[in-house]
Design an enzyme around this catalytic site. Structure first.
Site, mmCIF file in Angstrom:
data_model
loop_
_atom_site.group_PDB
_atom_site.id
_atom_site.type_symbol
_atom_site.label_atom_id
_atom_site.label_comp_id
_atom_site.label_asym_id
_atom_site.label_seq_id
_atom_site.Cartn_x
_atom_site.Cartn_y
_atom_site.Cartn_z
ATOM 1 N N LYS A 103 8.153 -29.526 -9.511
ATOM 2 C CA LYS A 103 8.128 -28.295 -10.202
ATOM 3 C C LYS A 103 7.066 -27.392 -9.314
ATOM 4 C CE LYS A 103 6.018 -26.083 -14.486
ATOM 5 N NZ LYS A 103 5.495 -26.459 -15.687
ATOM 6 N N ASP B 207 1.258 -20.318 -13.735
ATOM 7 C CA ASP B 207 1.912 -20.094 -15.157
ATOM 8 C C ASP B 207 1.144 -19.601 -16.232
ATOM 9 O OD1 ASP B 207 3.372 -20.431 -17.313
ATOM 10 O OD2 ASP B 207 3.109 -22.750 -17.548
ATOM 11 N N LYS C 247 -0.011 -17.677 -22.497
ATOM 12 C CA LYS C 247 -0.819 -18.590 -22.992
ATOM 13 C C LYS C 247 -2.048 -18.400 -24.117
ATOM 14 C CE LYS C 247 0.390 -22.108 -19.484
ATOM 15 N NZ LYS C 247 0.876 -23.121 -20.604
ATOM 16 N N ASP D 107 0.365 -25.605 -11.588
ATOM 17 C CA ASP D 107 1.545 -26.100 -11.932
ATOM 18 C C ASP D 107 2.808 -26.040 -11.025
ATOM 19 O OD1 ASP D 107 2.835 -26.206 -14.582
ATOM 20 O OD2 ASP D 107 3.356 -24.379 -14.808
ATOM 21 N N ASP E 215 6.928 -19.999 -22.156
ATOM 22 C CA ASP E 215 5.955 -20.859 -21.620
ATOM 23 C C ASP E 215 6.751 -22.227 -21.278
ATOM 24 O OD1 ASP E 215 3.688 -21.639 -20.612
ATOM 25 O OD2 ASP E 215 2.869 -21.952 -22.501
ATOM 26 N N GLU F 16 8.729 -22.982 -19.143
ATOM 27 C CA GLU F 16 9.361 -22.574 -17.897
ATOM 28 C C GLU F 16 9.858 -23.600 -16.838
ATOM 29 O OE1 GLU F 16 6.464 -22.670 -18.258
ATOM 30 O OE2 GLU F 16 6.078 -23.355 -16.292
ATOM 31 N N ARG G 33 10.950 -26.522 -17.212
ATOM 32 C CA ARG G 33 12.276 -27.271 -17.349
ATOM 33 C C ARG G 33 13.604 -26.352 -16.951
ATOM 34 N NH1 ARG G 33 10.821 -28.076 -23.570
ATOM 35 N NH2 ARG G 33 8.966 -28.071 -22.696
HETATM 36 N N1 BES Z 1 2.570 -25.784 -17.286
HETATM 37 C C1 BES Z 1 2.592 -25.978 -18.753
HETATM 38 C C2 BES Z 1 2.231 -27.519 -19.000
HETATM 39 C C3 BES Z 1 0.755 -27.917 -18.749
HETATM 40 C C4 BES Z 1 -0.315 -28.019 -19.674
HETATM 41 C C5 BES Z 1 0.568 -28.259 -17.569
HETATM 42 C C6 BES Z 1 -1.351 -28.605 -19.437
HETATM 43 C C7 BES Z 1 -0.823 -28.616 -17.026
HETATM 44 C C8 BES Z 1 -1.693 -28.906 -18.215
HETATM 45 C C9 BES Z 1 4.075 -25.830 -19.030
HETATM 46 O O1 BES Z 1 4.553 -24.948 -18.388
HETATM 47 C C10 BES Z 1 3.788 -25.293 -20.525
HETATM 48 O O2 BES Z 1 3.297 -24.495 -20.578
HETATM 49 N N2 BES Z 1 4.448 -26.063 -21.622
HETATM 50 C C11 BES Z 1 4.376 -25.776 -22.958
HETATM 51 C C12 BES Z 1 5.733 -26.312 -23.354
HETATM 52 C C13 BES Z 1 5.810 -25.558 -25.033
HETATM 53 C C14 BES Z 1 5.734 -24.250 -25.049
HETATM 54 C C15 BES Z 1 6.974 -26.281 -25.604
HETATM 55 C C16 BES Z 1 3.438 -26.770 -23.776
HETATM 56 O O3 BES Z 1 3.166 -27.914 -23.224
HETATM 57 O O4 BES Z 1 2.421 -26.127 -24.552
HETATM 58 ZN ZN ZN Z 2 4.232 -24.703 -16.466
HETATM 59 ZN ZN ZN Z 3 4.505 -22.805 -19.216
#
Ligand code: BES
Ligand code: ZN
Ligand code: ZN
Length: 495
Positions: A252, A257, A264, A276, A335, A337, A339
Protein backbone atom coordinates in the site's frame (compact mmCIF):
# COMPACT_ATOMS: atom_id res chain seq x y z
CA UNK A 1 25.33 6.11 6.23
CA UNK A 2 24.41 2.58 7.27
CA UNK A 3 26.51 0.72 9.81
CA UNK A 4 28.76 -1.91 8.22
CA UNK A 5 28.91 -5.40 9.67
CA UNK A 6 32.10 -7.29 8.78
CA UNK A 7 33.92 -10.46 9.73
CA UNK A 8 37.41 -10.10 11.18
CA UNK A 9 39.88 -12.76 12.28
CA UNK A 10 41.67 -11.04 15.12
CA UNK A 11 41.43 -7.99 17.37
CA UNK A 12 43.87 -5.75 19.19
CA UNK A 13 44.16 -4.73 22.83
CA UNK A 14 42.83 -1.26 22.05
CA UNK A 15 39.62 -2.39 20.30
CA UNK A 16 36.31 -1.75 22.01
CA UNK A 17 34.87 -5.19 22.63
CA UNK A 18 31.63 -7.08 23.10
CA UNK A 19 32.26 -10.43 24.75
CA UNK A 20 29.98 -13.21 25.91
CA UNK A 21 30.21 -14.58 29.38
CA UNK A 22 28.34 -17.02 31.55
CA UNK A 23 28.24 -16.38 35.27
CA UNK A 24 30.53 -19.31 36.01
CA UNK A 25 32.96 -19.15 33.13
CA UNK A 26 34.26 -15.59 32.97
CA UNK A 27 36.76 -14.26 30.47
CA UNK A 28 39.34 -13.91 33.20
CA UNK A 29 42.22 -12.81 30.99
CA UNK A 30 40.40 -9.63 30.03
CA UNK A 31 39.44 -8.44 33.50
CA UNK A 32 40.95 -7.46 36.83
CA UNK A 33 39.67 -9.02 40.04
CA UNK A 34 37.57 -5.89 40.71
CA UNK A 35 36.06 -6.05 37.25
CA UNK A 36 35.22 -9.71 37.75
CA UNK A 37 33.48 -8.78 41.00
CA UNK A 38 31.50 -6.16 39.14
CA UNK A 39 30.45 -8.65 36.44
CA UNK A 40 29.37 -11.06 39.18
CA UNK A 41 27.31 -8.36 40.87
CA UNK A 42 25.64 -7.51 37.56
CA UNK A 43 24.75 -11.17 37.13
CA UNK A 44 23.38 -11.26 40.68
CA UNK A 45 21.21 -8.22 39.96
CA UNK A 46 19.83 -10.02 36.92
CA UNK A 47 21.37 -7.58 34.43
CA UNK A 48 22.07 -9.07 31.02
CA UNK A 49 24.87 -6.61 30.26
CA UNK A 50 27.91 -5.45 32.23
CA UNK A 51 29.62 -2.35 30.83
CA UNK A 52 33.27 -1.96 31.80
CA UNK A 53 35.24 1.17 31.06
CA UNK A 54 38.93 0.25 30.89
CA UNK A 55 39.87 3.86 30.04
CA UNK A 56 41.59 3.06 26.72
CA UNK A 57 38.67 0.90 25.70
CA UNK A 58 35.21 -0.30 26.68
CA UNK A 59 34.27 -3.92 27.14
CA UNK A 60 30.63 -4.94 27.06
CA UNK A 61 30.05 -8.26 28.75
CA UNK A 62 26.88 -10.03 27.62
CA UNK A 63 25.75 -12.25 30.48
CA UNK A 64 24.36 -15.10 28.51
CA UNK A 65 22.99 -17.23 31.34
CA UNK A 66 20.51 -14.52 32.19
CA UNK A 67 19.36 -14.27 28.60
CA UNK A 68 18.81 -18.00 28.43
CA UNK A 69 16.51 -17.81 31.47
CA UNK A 70 16.55 -19.83 34.64
CA UNK A 71 16.21 -23.57 34.12
CA UNK A 72 12.61 -23.54 35.38
CA UNK A 73 11.52 -20.85 32.90
CA UNK A 74 13.72 -21.70 29.92
CA UNK A 75 13.18 -19.27 27.10
CA UNK A 76 12.50 -20.24 23.51
CA UNK A 77 15.39 -19.81 21.05
CA UNK A 78 13.67 -16.94 19.24
CA UNK A 79 13.18 -15.08 22.53
CA UNK A 80 16.85 -15.41 23.40
CA UNK A 81 17.82 -14.09 19.97
CA UNK A 82 15.46 -11.13 20.45
CA UNK A 83 16.95 -10.44 23.89
CA UNK A 84 20.40 -10.40 22.23
CA UNK A 85 19.22 -7.89 19.61
CA UNK A 86 17.96 -5.66 22.43
CA UNK A 87 21.28 -5.93 24.26
CA UNK A 88 22.93 -4.97 20.96
CA UNK A 89 20.76 -1.85 20.82
CA UNK A 90 21.74 -0.96 24.39
CA UNK A 91 25.44 -1.34 23.51
CA UNK A 92 25.02 0.81 20.39
CA UNK A 93 23.47 3.61 22.46
CA UNK A 94 26.51 3.54 24.78
CA UNK A 95 28.98 3.53 21.88
CA UNK A 96 27.22 6.44 20.21
CA UNK A 97 26.98 8.39 23.46
CA UNK A 98 30.74 7.97 23.78
CA UNK A 99 31.44 8.90 20.16
CA UNK A 100 32.91 5.52 19.28
CA UNK A 101 33.06 4.46 15.60
CA UNK A 102 34.16 0.81 15.67
CA UNK A 103 33.56 -2.20 17.87
CA UNK A 104 34.50 -5.87 17.78
CA UNK A 105 32.13 -8.65 18.85
CA UNK A 106 34.23 -11.59 20.01
CA UNK A 107 32.72 -15.03 20.36
CA UNK A 108 35.37 -17.48 21.52
CA UNK A 109 32.94 -20.44 21.40
CA UNK A 110 32.46 -19.87 17.67
CA UNK A 111 28.71 -19.31 17.72
CA UNK A 112 26.80 -17.92 14.77
CA UNK A 113 23.42 -16.67 15.99
CA UNK A 114 24.50 -14.75 19.09
CA UNK A 115 27.11 -12.45 17.50
CA UNK A 116 24.87 -11.87 14.48
CA UNK A 117 21.87 -11.00 16.68
CA UNK A 118 23.96 -8.56 18.73
CA UNK A 119 25.27 -6.96 15.54
CA UNK A 120 21.74 -6.72 14.11
CA UNK A 121 20.41 -4.95 17.21
CA UNK A 122 23.41 -2.60 17.22
CA UNK A 123 23.06 -1.71 13.57
CA UNK A 124 19.28 -1.18 13.63
CA UNK A 125 19.48 0.61 16.98
CA UNK A 126 21.91 3.14 15.51
CA UNK A 127 19.42 4.32 12.87
CA UNK A 128 18.52 8.00 12.82
CA UNK A 129 16.41 10.17 10.54
CA UNK A 130 18.17 13.55 10.50
CA UNK A 131 17.28 14.93 7.06
CA UNK A 132 15.32 17.86 8.42
CA UNK A 133 17.49 18.90 11.36
CA UNK A 134 19.51 22.00 10.57
CA UNK A 135 22.10 20.83 13.11
CA UNK A 136 21.78 17.16 12.16
CA UNK A 137 25.52 16.75 11.86
CA UNK A 138 26.01 17.40 15.57
CA UNK A 139 23.51 14.74 16.58
CA UNK A 140 24.80 12.13 14.17
CA UNK A 141 25.59 8.73 15.62
CA UNK A 142 29.26 7.78 15.39
CA UNK A 143 29.07 4.00 15.10
CA UNK A 144 30.22 3.00 11.61
CA UNK A 145 31.59 -0.52 11.68
CA UNK A 146 30.77 -3.63 13.68
CA UNK A 147 33.41 -6.34 13.36
CA UNK A 148 32.66 -9.94 14.27
CA UNK A 149 35.36 -12.34 15.42
CA UNK A 150 33.82 -15.82 15.56
CA UNK A 151 34.58 -19.09 13.84
CA UNK A 152 30.84 -19.65 13.44
CA UNK A 153 30.32 -16.54 11.30
CA UNK A 154 31.47 -16.33 7.67
CA UNK A 155 32.22 -13.04 5.94
CA UNK A 156 29.22 -13.79 3.72
CA UNK A 157 26.96 -14.11 6.83
CA UNK A 158 28.15 -10.72 8.02
CA UNK A 159 27.78 -9.08 4.61
CA UNK A 160 24.25 -10.44 4.14
CA UNK A 161 23.13 -9.26 7.56
CA UNK A 162 24.63 -5.86 6.80
CA UNK A 163 22.55 -5.64 3.61
CA UNK A 164 19.33 -6.69 5.39
CA UNK A 165 19.84 -4.09 8.13
CA UNK A 166 20.59 -1.46 5.50
CA UNK A 167 17.44 -2.43 3.58
CA UNK A 168 15.38 -2.06 6.76
CA UNK A 169 16.77 1.46 7.09
CA UNK A 170 15.96 2.17 3.43
CA UNK A 171 12.33 1.31 4.27
CA UNK A 172 12.45 3.43 7.46
CA UNK A 173 13.76 6.44 5.52
CA UNK A 174 10.92 6.15 3.01
CA UNK A 175 8.33 5.95 5.80
CA UNK A 176 9.84 8.88 7.70
CA UNK A 177 9.93 11.20 4.70
CA UNK A 178 6.93 13.55 4.85
CA UNK A 179 4.57 13.98 1.91
CA UNK A 180 5.97 17.49 1.34
CA UNK A 181 8.86 15.55 -0.22
CA UNK A 182 7.56 12.06 -0.82
CA UNK A 183 4.68 12.45 -3.26
CA UNK A 184 3.69 9.44 -5.33
CA UNK A 185 5.88 10.61 -8.20
CA UNK A 186 8.80 11.06 -5.79
CA UNK A 187 8.18 7.61 -4.29
CA UNK A 188 8.40 6.05 -7.73
CA UNK A 189 11.62 8.02 -8.37
CA UNK A 190 13.09 6.73 -5.11
CA UNK A 191 12.20 3.20 -6.20
CA UNK A 192 13.93 3.81 -9.53
CA UNK A 193 17.07 4.96 -7.68
CA UNK A 194 17.05 1.77 -5.60
CA UNK A 195 16.65 -0.21 -8.81
CA UNK A 196 19.63 1.48 -10.46
CA UNK A 197 21.79 0.79 -7.42
CA UNK A 198 20.95 -2.92 -7.16
CA UNK A 199 19.90 -4.17 -10.60
CA UNK A 200 16.17 -4.44 -9.83
CA UNK A 201 14.14 -3.65 -12.96
CA UNK A 202 11.75 -0.77 -12.22
CA UNK A 203 8.88 0.38 -14.43
CA UNK A 204 6.74 3.35 -13.43
CA UNK A 205 3.23 3.55 -14.82
CA UNK A 206 1.95 7.15 -14.92
CA UNK A 207 -1.61 8.44 -14.67
CA UNK A 208 -2.27 7.95 -18.41
CA UNK A 209 -1.22 4.29 -18.15
CA UNK A 210 -3.29 3.84 -14.99
CA UNK A 211 -6.27 5.29 -16.84
CA UNK A 212 -5.62 2.99 -19.79
CA UNK A 213 -5.67 0.02 -17.42
CA UNK A 214 -8.96 1.36 -15.96
CA UNK A 215 -7.62 1.20 -12.43
CA UNK A 216 -10.71 2.82 -10.96
CA UNK A 217 -9.65 2.31 -7.33
CA UNK A 218 -6.42 4.25 -7.66
CA UNK A 219 -8.05 6.93 -9.83
CA UNK A 220 -10.95 7.45 -7.41
CA UNK A 221 -8.69 7.92 -4.39
CA UNK A 222 -6.49 10.26 -6.44
CA UNK A 223 -9.37 12.54 -7.48
CA UNK A 224 -8.97 14.94 -4.55
CA UNK A 225 -5.23 15.21 -5.03
CA UNK A 226 -3.29 17.84 -6.93
CA UNK A 227 -0.54 15.27 -7.60
CA UNK A 228 -0.85 12.38 -10.07
CA UNK A 229 -0.89 8.74 -8.92
CA UNK A 230 1.78 6.21 -9.85
CA UNK A 231 1.91 2.44 -10.10
CA UNK A 232 5.46 1.12 -9.84
CA UNK A 233 6.44 -2.40 -10.86
CA UNK A 234 9.74 -3.77 -9.54
CA UNK A 235 11.22 -7.06 -10.68
CA UNK A 236 14.17 -9.03 -9.35
CA UNK A 237 14.72 -11.98 -11.66
CA UNK A 238 18.22 -13.45 -11.33
CA UNK A 239 19.30 -16.09 -13.87
CA UNK A 240 19.71 -18.66 -11.11
CA UNK A 241 16.22 -18.13 -9.63
CA UNK A 242 15.05 -21.33 -7.96
CA UNK A 243 11.32 -20.65 -8.32
CA UNK A 244 9.54 -21.05 -11.66
CA UNK A 245 6.53 -18.91 -10.71
CA UNK A 246 7.33 -15.57 -9.08
CA UNK A 247 6.47 -14.35 -5.64
CA UNK A 248 4.52 -11.09 -5.94
CA UNK A 249 4.70 -8.51 -3.15
CA UNK A 250 2.10 -5.74 -3.08
CA UNK A 251 2.56 -2.66 -0.89
CA UNK A 252 0.00 0.00 0.00
CA UNK A 253 1.52 3.28 -1.14
CA UNK A 254 -0.77 5.99 0.25
CA UNK A 255 1.82 8.74 0.69
CA UNK A 256 -0.55 10.62 2.99
CA UNK A 257 -3.96 9.69 4.33
CA UNK A 258 -6.17 12.56 5.48
CA UNK A 259 -9.20 10.31 5.16
CA UNK A 260 -10.39 12.37 2.16
CA UNK A 261 -13.87 13.90 2.48
CA UNK A 262 -14.49 11.45 5.35
CA UNK A 263 -11.75 13.48 7.04
CA UNK A 264 -10.00 11.79 9.94
CA UNK A 265 -11.93 13.19 12.88
CA UNK A 266 -9.99 12.72 16.12
CA UNK A 267 -7.28 15.17 17.22
CA UNK A 268 -3.88 13.71 16.37
CA UNK A 269 -5.29 10.89 14.24
CA UNK A 270 -3.65 12.34 11.12
CA UNK A 271 -0.25 13.18 12.59
CA UNK A 272 1.49 9.97 11.56
CA UNK A 273 -0.35 9.40 8.29
CA UNK A 274 2.79 9.88 6.20
CA UNK A 275 3.32 6.26 7.30
CA UNK A 276 0.48 5.03 5.12
CA UNK A 277 2.97 3.93 2.47
CA UNK A 278 4.80 1.59 4.87
CA UNK A 279 3.62 -1.44 2.88
CA UNK A 280 5.27 0.06 -0.20
CA UNK A 281 8.43 0.75 1.82
CA UNK A 282 8.48 -2.87 3.01
CA UNK A 283 8.23 -4.14 -0.57
CA UNK A 284 11.04 -1.80 -1.66
CA UNK A 285 13.27 -2.74 1.28
CA UNK A 286 12.71 -6.46 0.82
CA UNK A 287 13.59 -6.34 -2.85
CA UNK A 288 16.60 -4.13 -2.12
CA UNK A 289 17.96 -6.72 0.33
CA UNK A 290 17.28 -9.67 -2.00
CA UNK A 291 19.02 -7.92 -4.88
CA UNK A 292 21.97 -6.77 -2.78
CA UNK A 293 22.43 -10.34 -1.57
CA UNK A 294 21.94 -11.74 -5.09
CA UNK A 295 19.28 -14.08 -3.70
CA UNK A 296 18.26 -16.69 -6.27
CA UNK A 297 14.56 -15.91 -6.07
CA UNK A 298 12.26 -14.33 -8.64
CA UNK A 299 10.19 -11.58 -6.99
CA UNK A 300 7.88 -8.93 -8.41
CA UNK A 301 6.90 -5.87 -6.36
CA UNK A 302 3.75 -3.83 -7.07
CA UNK A 303 3.34 -0.37 -5.56
CA UNK A 304 0.09 1.51 -6.26
CA UNK A 305 0.44 5.05 -4.93
CA UNK A 306 -1.44 8.30 -4.37
CA UNK A 307 -2.28 10.58 -1.48
CA UNK A 308 -5.83 10.66 -0.09
CA UNK A 309 -7.19 14.18 0.34
CA UNK A 310 -10.39 16.15 0.29
CA UNK A 311 -10.59 18.59 -2.63
CA UNK A 312 -12.99 20.12 -5.10
CA UNK A 313 -13.04 17.00 -7.20
CA UNK A 314 -12.53 14.44 -4.42
CA UNK A 315 -14.43 11.14 -4.52
CA UNK A 316 -17.34 11.12 -2.14
CA UNK A 317 -19.22 8.82 0.19
CA UNK A 318 -22.01 7.48 -2.01
CA UNK A 319 -19.92 7.32 -5.19
CA UNK A 320 -19.89 4.06 -7.12
CA UNK A 321 -16.55 3.23 -8.70
CA UNK A 322 -15.30 0.38 -10.89
CA UNK A 323 -12.07 -1.52 -10.14
CA UNK A 324 -9.93 -2.70 -13.08
CA UNK A 325 -11.41 -6.23 -12.88
CA UNK A 326 -14.92 -4.82 -13.44
CA UNK A 327 -16.10 -5.08 -9.81
CA UNK A 328 -18.27 -2.12 -8.77
CA UNK A 329 -17.83 -0.58 -5.32
CA UNK A 330 -20.13 1.64 -3.34
CA UNK A 331 -17.84 4.01 -1.47
CA UNK A 332 -19.33 4.71 1.94
CA UNK A 333 -16.19 6.06 3.60
CA UNK A 334 -13.37 7.70 1.69
CA UNK A 335 -11.01 6.88 4.57
CA UNK A 336 -11.22 3.19 3.61
CA UNK A 337 -9.01 4.02 0.62
CA UNK A 338 -6.18 1.52 0.98
CA UNK A 339 -8.35 -1.41 -0.05
CA UNK A 340 -9.39 0.47 -3.21
CA UNK A 341 -5.86 0.97 -4.52
CA UNK A 342 -4.85 -2.54 -3.44
CA UNK A 343 -7.83 -3.96 -5.34
CA UNK A 344 -6.35 -2.75 -8.63
CA UNK A 345 -2.90 -4.06 -7.69
CA UNK A 346 -4.15 -7.50 -6.58
CA UNK A 347 -6.01 -7.81 -9.87
CA UNK A 348 -2.90 -6.74 -11.78
CA UNK A 349 -0.88 -9.44 -9.96
CA UNK A 350 -2.81 -12.18 -11.81
CA UNK A 351 -0.82 -11.59 -15.00
CA UNK A 352 2.31 -12.99 -13.31
CA UNK A 353 0.71 -16.37 -12.53
CA UNK A 354 2.33 -16.09 -9.08
CA UNK A 355 3.37 -18.89 -6.77
CA UNK A 356 2.21 -16.68 -3.89
CA UNK A 357 1.11 -13.07 -3.43
CA UNK A 358 1.75 -11.23 -0.17
CA UNK A 359 0.34 -7.77 0.38
CA UNK A 360 1.44 -5.47 3.17
CA UNK A 361 -0.72 -2.54 4.19
CA UNK A 362 -1.29 -0.09 7.01
CA UNK A 363 -4.91 -0.95 6.39
CA UNK A 364 -7.06 -0.63 9.51
CA UNK A 365 -7.21 0.99 12.91
CA UNK A 366 -9.25 -2.08 13.84
CA UNK A 367 -6.13 -4.21 13.49
CA UNK A 368 -4.29 -1.92 15.93
CA UNK A 369 -7.24 -2.16 18.32
CA UNK A 370 -7.16 -5.96 18.14
CA UNK A 371 -3.41 -6.69 18.21
CA UNK A 372 -1.63 -3.55 19.45
CA UNK A 373 1.62 -2.21 18.06
CA UNK A 374 3.90 -5.22 18.45
CA UNK A 375 2.08 -7.75 16.27
CA UNK A 376 0.83 -7.59 12.68
CA UNK A 377 -2.37 -9.23 11.46
CA UNK A 378 -2.25 -12.14 9.03
CA UNK A 379 -5.12 -13.30 6.85
CA UNK A 380 -5.44 -14.99 3.50
CA UNK A 381 -6.07 -17.99 1.35
CA UNK A 382 -2.61 -19.57 1.10
CA UNK A 383 -2.42 -23.04 2.58
CA UNK A 384 -1.61 -23.75 6.20
CA UNK A 385 2.01 -24.71 5.49
CA UNK A 386 2.75 -21.33 3.91
CA UNK A 387 1.06 -19.47 6.76
CA UNK A 388 3.03 -21.53 9.27
CA UNK A 389 6.34 -20.78 7.54
CA UNK A 390 5.55 -17.08 7.48
CA UNK A 391 4.60 -17.10 11.17
CA UNK A 392 7.84 -18.96 11.93
CA UNK A 393 9.81 -16.29 10.06
CA UNK A 394 7.84 -13.80 12.16
CA UNK A 395 9.21 -15.37 15.32
CA UNK A 396 12.78 -15.69 13.96
CA UNK A 397 13.05 -12.00 13.13
CA UNK A 398 10.64 -11.00 15.91
CA UNK A 399 8.15 -9.35 13.60
CA UNK A 400 5.38 -11.44 15.04
CA UNK A 401 2.19 -12.29 13.18
CA UNK A 402 -1.21 -13.26 14.55
CA UNK A 403 -3.71 -14.92 12.26
CA UNK A 404 -7.24 -13.53 12.28
CA UNK A 405 -10.26 -15.67 11.35
CA UNK A 406 -11.24 -15.43 7.73
CA UNK A 407 -14.51 -17.29 7.29
CA UNK A 408 -16.81 -16.23 4.49
CA UNK A 409 -19.45 -14.93 6.94
CA UNK A 410 -17.33 -11.79 7.22
CA UNK A 411 -17.78 -11.13 3.49
CA UNK A 412 -21.54 -10.77 4.12
CA UNK A 413 -20.77 -7.55 6.00
CA UNK A 414 -19.46 -5.78 2.88
CA UNK A 415 -22.38 -6.58 0.56
CA UNK A 416 -23.95 -3.50 -1.02
CA UNK A 417 -27.51 -2.95 -2.22
CA UNK A 418 -26.49 -0.98 -5.27
CA UNK A 419 -23.03 -2.30 -6.21
CA UNK A 420 -21.03 -5.56 -6.02
CA UNK A 421 -19.50 -4.54 -2.66
CA UNK A 422 -19.22 -1.56 -0.34
CA UNK A 423 -15.87 -0.36 0.96
CA UNK A 424 -16.67 -0.61 4.68
CA UNK A 425 -18.18 -3.26 6.90
CA UNK A 426 -20.07 -2.67 10.12
CA UNK A 427 -18.92 -1.73 13.59
CA UNK A 428 -17.04 -4.95 14.30
CA UNK A 429 -14.17 -6.98 12.82
CA UNK A 430 -12.91 -4.09 10.66
CA UNK A 431 -9.52 -5.70 10.00
CA UNK A 432 -11.20 -8.85 8.71
CA UNK A 433 -13.85 -7.18 6.56
CA UNK A 434 -11.01 -5.17 4.98
CA UNK A 435 -9.19 -8.45 4.30
CA UNK A 436 -12.35 -9.98 2.84
CA UNK A 437 -12.72 -6.96 0.56
CA UNK A 438 -9.21 -7.59 -0.79
CA UNK A 439 -9.86 -11.31 -1.28
CA UNK A 440 -12.39 -10.55 -4.02
CA UNK A 441 -9.59 -9.24 -6.24
CA UNK A 442 -7.46 -12.33 -5.81
CA UNK A 443 -10.21 -14.34 -7.55
CA UNK A 444 -10.78 -14.90 -11.25
CA UNK A 445 -14.03 -14.20 -13.14
CA UNK A 446 -15.49 -17.54 -12.01
CA UNK A 447 -14.82 -16.79 -8.36
CA UNK A 448 -11.88 -19.21 -8.03
CA UNK A 449 -8.72 -18.07 -6.30
CA UNK A 450 -6.31 -17.00 -9.04
CA UNK A 451 -3.30 -17.50 -6.74
CA UNK A 452 -2.54 -18.27 -3.09
CA UNK A 453 -2.54 -15.06 -1.12
CA UNK A 454 -1.55 -13.60 2.24
CA UNK A 455 -2.59 -10.22 3.58
CA UNK A 456 -0.54 -8.57 6.33
CA UNK A 457 -2.11 -5.63 8.16
CA UNK A 458 0.82 -3.62 9.52
CA UNK A 459 -1.15 -0.57 10.72
CA UNK A 460 0.07 -1.05 14.30
CA UNK A 461 3.65 -2.14 13.67
CA UNK A 462 4.84 0.16 10.87
CA UNK A 463 5.18 3.39 12.84
CA UNK A 464 5.78 3.73 16.57
CA UNK A 465 5.00 6.76 18.73
CA UNK A 466 7.46 5.51 21.34
CA UNK A 467 10.80 3.83 20.66
CA UNK A 468 10.84 0.06 21.15
CA UNK A 469 14.53 -0.86 21.47
CA UNK A 470 16.19 -1.34 18.04
CA UNK A 471 12.86 -0.85 16.27
CA UNK A 472 13.17 2.82 17.21
CA UNK A 473 10.61 5.58 17.09
CA UNK A 474 8.61 6.38 13.91
CA UNK A 475 9.12 4.15 10.84
CA UNK A 476 10.18 0.63 11.88
CA UNK A 477 10.79 -0.91 8.45
CA UNK A 478 8.52 -3.78 9.49
CA UNK A 479 8.11 -6.44 6.82
CA UNK A 480 11.61 -6.25 5.38
CA UNK A 481 13.38 -8.66 7.71
CA UNK A 482 10.25 -10.82 7.79
CA UNK A 483 9.95 -11.24 4.03
CA UNK A 484 13.67 -11.60 3.40
CA UNK A 485 13.76 -14.42 5.96
CA UNK A 486 10.64 -16.05 4.52
CA UNK A 487 11.61 -15.75 0.85
CA UNK A 488 15.16 -16.96 1.34
CA UNK A 489 13.92 -20.01 3.28
CA UNK A 490 10.90 -20.64 1.10
CA UNK A 491 13.13 -20.42 -1.91
CA UNK A 492 14.59 -23.81 -1.06
CA UNK A 493 11.31 -25.36 -2.15
CA UNK A 494 11.22 -25.20 -5.93
CA UNK A 495 7.84 -24.97 -7.56
N1 BES B 1 -4.49 4.31 6.92
C1 BES B 1 -5.62 3.98 7.70
C2 BES B 1 -5.36 2.90 8.73
C3 BES B 1 -4.35 3.19 9.83
C4 BES B 1 -4.77 3.48 11.10
C5 BES B 1 -3.00 3.10 9.59
C6 BES B 1 -3.85 3.70 12.10
C7 BES B 1 -2.07 3.34 10.58
C8 BES B 1 -2.50 3.63 11.84
C9 BES B 1 -6.74 3.48 6.80
O1 BES B 1 -6.76 3.98 5.51
C10 BES B 1 -8.03 3.88 7.44
O2 BES B 1 -8.24 5.04 7.61
N2 BES B 1 -8.85 2.91 7.77
C11 BES B 1 -10.10 3.16 8.40
C12 BES B 1 -11.12 2.24 7.78
C13 BES B 1 -12.53 2.53 8.19
C14 BES B 1 -13.00 3.85 7.64
C15 BES B 1 -13.43 1.42 7.70
C16 BES B 1 -9.95 2.85 9.90
O3 BES B 1 -9.28 1.89 10.24
O4 BES B 1 -10.49 3.62 10.69
ZN1 ZN C 1 -4.91 4.59 4.76
ZN1 ZN D 1 -7.78 5.86 5.37
Amino acid sequence: MPVHIKKKTSYSSSDHLVVFCTSEQEQTALFSAKERDYIRSCAKNEKSLAEINQYDRRVFVVLKDLLFGRKSEKRAEYEIIEALRKVGCQIAKNLNDNKIAEVVIVDTIGEKTAPLAIAEGMSLGSYQFLHYLSNGGKKKNTLQTIHIVSNGVTSENARQLSAIAEATCVARDLVNEPVSFLTSVQLSEELQKLGKETGIKVEVMNKAKIEKLKMGGILAVNKGSIDPPTFTVLEWKPKNAQNKKPFVLVGKGIVYDTGGLSLKPTPGSMDAMKCDMSGAAAVAGTMYALAKNKSPVHVVGLVPSTDNRPGGNAYTPGDVITISDGTTIEVLNTDAEGRLILADALHYAKRYNPQLVIDLATLTGACVAALGVAVSGLMGTADEAVKRELKESGLSVYERLAELPFWDDYAELIKSDIADMKNIGGKYAGAITAGKFLEKFTKDKDGNHAYPWIHLDIAGTAFLDNADSYRGKSGTGVGVRLLVDFLTKKNKITQ
